[in-house]
Design an enzyme around this catalytic site. Structure first.
Site, PDB file in Angstrom:
ATOM      1  N   ALA A   1       3.048 -14.608   7.311  1.00 29.06           N
ATOM      2  CA  ALA A   1       2.261 -15.472   6.430  1.00 29.06           C
ATOM      3  C   ALA A   1       3.126 -15.982   5.287  1.00 29.06           C
ATOM      4  CB  ALA A   1       1.069 -14.710   5.855  1.00 29.06           C
TER       5      ALA A   1
ATOM      6  N   ARG B   1      -7.626 -23.299 -13.709  1.00 27.20           N
ATOM      7  CA  ARG B   1      -6.228 -23.602 -13.958  1.00 27.20           C
ATOM      8  C   ARG B   1      -5.387 -22.348 -13.721  1.00 27.20           C
ATOM      9  NH1 ARG B   1      -5.559 -29.012 -13.678  1.00 27.20           N
ATOM     10  NH2 ARG B   1      -7.187 -30.083 -14.914  1.00 27.20           N
TER      11      ARG B   1
ATOM     12  N   ASN C   1       8.347  -8.380   5.225  1.00 29.62           N
ATOM     13  CA  ASN C   1       8.473  -7.637   3.964  1.00 29.62           C
ATOM     14  C   ASN C   1       9.423  -6.461   4.110  1.00 29.62           C
ATOM     15  OD1 ASN C   1       6.702  -9.355   2.650  1.00 29.62           O
ATOM     16  ND2 ASN C   1       4.919  -8.038   2.949  1.00 29.62           N
TER      17      ASN C   1
ATOM     18  N   SER D   1      -1.522 -16.864   3.053  1.00 32.87           N
ATOM     19  CA  SER D   1      -2.334 -15.877   2.330  1.00 32.87           C
ATOM     20  C   SER D   1      -2.207 -16.132   0.832  1.00 32.87           C
ATOM     21  CB  SER D   1      -1.882 -14.459   2.657  1.00 32.87           C
ATOM     22  OG  SER D   1      -2.053 -14.173   4.033  1.00 32.87           O
TER      23      SER D   1
ATOM     24  N   GLU E   1      -6.612   3.977   7.729  1.00 37.48           N
ATOM     25  CA  GLU E   1      -6.233   3.732   9.117  1.00 37.48           C
ATOM     26  C   GLU E   1      -6.229   5.014   9.926  1.00 37.48           C
ATOM     27  OE1 GLU E   1      -3.438  -0.145   7.990  1.00 37.48           O
ATOM     28  OE2 GLU E   1      -2.554   1.855   8.254  1.00 37.48           O
TER      29      GLU E   1
ATOM     30  N   GLY F   1      -2.580   6.076  -1.473  1.00 37.13           N
ATOM     31  CA  GLY F   1      -2.857   5.465  -2.771  1.00 37.13           C
ATOM     32  C   GLY F   1      -2.629   6.434  -3.924  1.00 37.13           C
TER      33      GLY F   1
ATOM     34  N   GLN G   1      -3.729   9.221  -4.344  1.00 39.95           N
ATOM     35  CA  GLN G   1      -3.642  10.618  -3.903  1.00 39.95           C
ATOM     36  C   GLN G   1      -2.240  10.982  -3.418  1.00 39.95           C
ATOM     37  OE1 GLN G   1      -7.142  11.998  -1.493  1.00 39.95           O
ATOM     38  NE2 GLN G   1      -7.712   9.836  -1.570  1.00 39.95           N
ATOM     39  N   GLY G   2      -1.320  10.045  -3.437  1.00 42.54           N
ATOM     40  CA  GLY G   2       0.040  10.338  -3.016  1.00 42.54           C
ATOM     41  C   GLY G   2       0.272  10.009  -1.561  1.00 42.54           C
TER      42      GLY G   2
ATOM     43  N   ASP H   1       4.458  -1.741   2.708  1.00 47.06           N
ATOM     44  CA  ASP H   1       5.661  -2.277   3.347  1.00 47.06           C
ATOM     45  C   ASP H   1       6.916  -1.757   2.665  1.00 47.06           C
ATOM     46  OD1 ASP H   1       4.083  -3.760   5.111  1.00 47.06           O
ATOM     47  OD2 ASP H   1       4.031  -5.497   3.766  1.00 47.06           O
TER      48      ASP H   1
END
Length: 330
Positions: free
Chosen positions: A12, A29, A43, A92, A189, A225, A227-228, A255
């Site tokens: 993307a 704006r 990435n 994106s 996931e 996240g 939580q490590g 990534d």
């Protein structure tokens, strides 16, 4: 150092803006306009280059936006190989609202890919040479769910280690097929993969360790996240807390983690050390708003803040009754 290549099936053009406030109907704006080439594998290649390595990017792109995508890659001086398609490469958009500190992301599904096009991609990959192939990102419409499994089986006879970061049916099929060097799911996931909420750390460790125990992946790195993250391998599992930083954006954190860990493994660093380096890169990536990725100086600084931790024995797969949905590894 081992050679690395990346695969991005659904890249993307990532556009980022800043606005004082986001609201409906009226014209907003925006400023700080940025355009960068994005998508999981793209990435990863960009981050590996920033860390001092090189990873040839293999990707599908097409249409007028595909031409623009190629030019953006050239601006970033990336080593690249394009597999052409008819559809337009997606765009994106991320908008950072300064008033609230919130970020709004708009991510299209991507172009539809025909059977001759994805078969041409397989033919292309049959000719590449690398020690590690990183497949990262979603599959575009039209590509079969087992595509990543086909790619792994294609490169395995050459001794190429297969690294995967995907989701949904593509992740499920690849995990069921097994033989993965490094599998990097997010917690969400992994929960979707095993069909369980996995709220307790022991359950997360059990699910990740079960995948390793069945030979479906040598390493499973679960990013969680705030939580490590957790690393499971045959010798045990390790959970480390998140590096305390003020997150400006979560775009590219996963990534960056994957790129840094893969790069460290390619440099023959210990898996735990590579995992910690990945955590440092993930933390470094969230320091800037928009679509920017981690930078070397921030990664090295964050690495000093990642604790050593202590590895624990792999727990039994109790309390995870539906973990078998990932298959038998045959």
């Amino acid at each position: 150092m081992k050679t690395i290549a990346t695969l991005t099936m659904n890249p993307a053009i990532d556009v980022a803006y800043e606005a004082d406030r986001v609201f409906h109907t009226h014209k907003i704006r925006a400023r700080q306009e940025r355009y960068v080439p994005g998508g999981g594998g793209i990435n990863v290649s960009r981050v590996i280059a920033r860390l001092g390595g090189c990873a040839r990017a293999h990707y599908m792109a097409g249409g007028a936006t595909g031409e623009t995508f190629d030019r953006l890659l050239d601006i970033h001086q990336m080593v690249r190989s394009r597999i052409p398609i008819a559809g337009n490469t997606r765009i994106s958009t991320a908008v950072f609202e300064r008033e609230s500190g919130k970020e709004y992301r708009f991510v299209p599904t991507g172009p539809s890919v025909s059977q001759p096009e994805w078969e041409a991609c397989l033919a292309h990959l049959a000719e590449i040479e690398c020690d590690i192939l990183v497949a990262s990102g979603s599959l575009p419409p039209g590509v079969p769910d087992d595509f990543y499994s086909r790619v792994r089986r294609l490169v395995a006879p050459r001794g190429t280690g297969f690294v995967l970061d995907s989701s949904g049916a593509a992740l499920r099929c690849a995990a069921a097929d097994g033989g993965i060097l490094l599998l990097k799911p997010s917690l969400g996931e992994l929960q979707h993969l095993v069909g369980e909420p996995l709220e307790a750390l022991d359950d997360i460790a059990a699910a990740a360790s079960h995948i390793v125990r069945r030979g479906q992946a040598t390493y499973v790195a679960v990013t969680m996240g705030h939580q490590g993250a957790l690393l499971a391998q045959a010798s045990g599992y390790l959970h480390l807390p998140a590096v305390p930083v003020t997150a400006m954006s979560t775009v590219g954190a996963g990534d960056s983690f994957l790129a840094a860990m893969t790069f460290a493994l390619a440099c023959e660093r210990d898996p735990v050390d590579a995992f910690r380096y990945g955590m440092a890169a993930g933390a470094a990536a969230v320091l800037s708003p928009g679509t920017d990725l981690c930078r070397l100086e921030d990664v090295e600084r964050m690495f000093q803040l990642v604790p050593q931790g202590e590895q624990c024995p792999c727990p039994p797969s109790v309390g995870i009754p539906h973990v078998d949905v990932v298959g038998d590894g045959s």
